[in-house]
Design a protein around this motif. Structure first.
Motif, PDB file in Angstrom:
ATOM      1  N   TYR A  58      15.258   2.851  -4.367  1.00  0.00           N
ATOM      2  CA  TYR A  58      13.892   2.542  -4.193  1.00  0.00           C
ATOM      3  C   TYR A  58      12.830   3.397  -5.239  1.00  0.00           C
ATOM      4  O   TYR A  58      11.983   2.904  -5.624  1.00  0.00           O
ATOM      5  N   LEU A  59      13.062   4.570  -5.277  1.00  0.00           N
ATOM      6  CA  LEU A  59      12.129   5.540  -6.058  1.00  0.00           C
ATOM      7  C   LEU A  59      12.272   4.974  -7.541  1.00  0.00           C
ATOM      8  O   LEU A  59      11.021   4.772  -8.004  1.00  0.00           O
ATOM      9  N   GLY A  60      13.284   4.687  -7.946  1.00  0.00           N
ATOM     10  CA  GLY A  60      13.115   4.182  -9.445  1.00  0.00           C
ATOM     11  C   GLY A  60      12.607   2.735  -9.569  1.00  0.00           C
ATOM     12  O   GLY A  60      11.791   2.746 -10.617  1.00  0.00           O
ATOM     13  N   THR A  61      12.878   2.248  -8.647  1.00  0.00           N
ATOM     14  CA  THR A  61      12.143   0.872  -8.677  1.00  0.00           C
ATOM     15  C   THR A  61      10.511   0.848  -8.687  1.00  0.00           C
ATOM     16  O   THR A  61       9.965   0.260  -9.333  1.00  0.00           O
ATOM     17  N   ILE A  62      10.125   1.629  -7.871  1.00  0.00           N
ATOM     18  CA  ILE A  62       8.751   2.057  -7.624  1.00  0.00           C
ATOM     19  C   ILE A  62       8.356   2.632  -9.001  1.00  0.00           C
ATOM     20  O   ILE A  62       6.919   2.217  -9.284  1.00  0.00           O
ATOM     21  N   VAL A  84       0.943  -1.202  -0.047  1.00  0.00           N
ATOM     22  CA  VAL A  84       0.022  -0.076  -0.045  1.00  0.00           C
ATOM     23  C   VAL A  84       0.986   1.175  -0.049  1.00  0.00           C
ATOM     24  O   VAL A  84       0.505   2.263  -0.764  1.00  0.00           O
ATOM     25  N   ALA A  85       1.837   1.245   0.811  1.00  0.00           N
ATOM     26  CA  ALA A  85       2.684   2.271   0.707  1.00  0.00           C
ATOM     27  C   ALA A  85       3.489   2.547  -0.592  1.00  0.00           C
ATOM     28  O   ALA A  85       3.762   3.901  -0.688  1.00  0.00           O
ATOM     29  N   ARG A  86       3.945   1.550  -1.148  1.00  0.00           N
ATOM     30  CA  ARG A  86       4.388   1.778  -2.606  1.00  0.00           C
ATOM     31  C   ARG A  86       3.604   2.325  -3.661  1.00  0.00           C
ATOM     32  O   ARG A  86       3.878   3.014  -4.450  1.00  0.00           O
ATOM     33  N   SER A 121      21.449   7.270  -2.170  1.00  0.00           N
ATOM     34  CA  SER A 121      21.526   6.447  -3.260  1.00  0.00           C
ATOM     35  C   SER A 121      20.610   5.220  -3.152  1.00  0.00           C
ATOM     36  O   SER A 121      19.715   5.032  -4.219  1.00  0.00           O
ATOM     37  N   LEU A 122      20.376   4.835  -2.135  1.00  0.00           N
ATOM     38  CA  LEU A 122      19.461   3.657  -1.815  1.00  0.00           C
ATOM     39  C   LEU A 122      18.153   4.266  -1.989  1.00  0.00           C
ATOM     40  O   LEU A 122      17.419   3.638  -2.559  1.00  0.00           O
TER      41      LEU A 122
END
Length: 287
Positions: free
Chosen positions: A164-168, A33-35, A159-160
């Protein structure tokens, strides 16, 4: 602190395993849900708020990993529980379960599972106060890095967060520009060159070309956002009362030949055409 009771400890250990599984599934559902919320923030260009929420997701993922390790340790301890019952006179755990017991004693109180708290206190009673203090202080680095690495409370590196933002964003089919980390996967350099000024269809096309399986890497239970690209409007602006449509042109009839009459109505068709021309001219002069 309870007295050492092997029967009660074993019962609580079984219950702790079930609670660990339930809590892990609950945390994973909340993370999905958060993603989804973060994907909405990325689409609305609220990146600062999205970065803050991503930091929370990173901490939650670390906590889920801790739960997985503790579940594994609990299952190992339950399978080898006879070593605790038979070695009642030992003040040190058996080497085959030493890492497991030390990990549970050192980190169980960082969870919200009461059954695991009881197991921890029983093990501390079983092996004595001095041994328990050494484990809690991680003396001589006795605690495995699998546990200590997941108990750190620090701000995740940028960087992490970007990863995460790029993956989402990639999982939900959103355009995203980020700095490529040192150990990025092949094709990430092309994604970093994307420009937000480009049309969305160009950006999304570049993402699809660089990773055709990006939808498989995302959350399979969540559908991607459907309103990224604007839909073409079929109605006119506010100054117009009626919508304007453009029908496809009709097929042109074959040239009229005065020598060939269809069903004997050739002359009538010519009269109809002349009548239509006269009406059209009248309309032009009227307007």
């Amino acid at each position: 602190m309870p007295l050492w009771n092997p029967v009660r400890t074993k019962v609580h250990l079984r219950m702790a395993i079930q609670r660990l599984q339930t809590l892990k599934e609950k945390k994973e559902a909340l993370a999905k849900v958060a993603r989804r919320d973060i994907a909405t923030l990325i689409e609305r260009k609220k990146l600062e708020t999205a970065r803050i929420k991503v930091e929370t997701i990173i901490h939650d993922d670390t906590y889920i990993e801790l739960l997985e390790v503790l579940e594994l340790y609990s299952e190992i301890l339950l399978a080898r529980f006879g070593l605790l019952e038979n070695g009642s006179g030992f003040r040190e755990p058996d080497p085959s379960i030493s890492e497991v017991i030390i990990g549970i004693v050192h980190s169980a109180h960082r969870t919200e599972i009461k059954e695991l708290h009881f197991v921890r206190e029983s093990l501390m009673t079983r092996f004595g106060r001095d041994w328990s203090v050494n484990v809690m202080e991680n003396k001589d680095s006795c605690v495995s890095t699998r546990i200590t690495g997941k108990l750190k409370t620090e701000t995740p590196p940028s960087s992490l967060v970007d990863a995460y933002l790029g993956t989402i964003a990639e999982g939900y089919g959103l355009p995203w520009t980020f700095t490529v980390p040192p150990n990025a996967a092949p094709g990430a350099e092309a994604l970093s060159d994307l420009n937000h000024d480009q049309p969305p269809e160009i950006v999304l096309g570049a993402v699809a070309r660089n990773d055709q399986s990006s939808s498989d890497k995302g959350d399979p239970s969540v559908k991607p956002a459907r309103h990224i690209l604007p839909k073409a409007s079929t109605t006119a602006g506010p100054e117009s009362n009626k919508s304007t449509t453009f029908p496809s042109p009709p097929k042109q009839p074959p040239p009229y030949s005065s020598s060939v009459k269809s069903n004997g109505r050739g002359d009538d068709d010519g009269d109809d055409n002349d009548d239509l021309l006269r009406r059209f001219e009248a309309l032009k002069t009227r307007h």
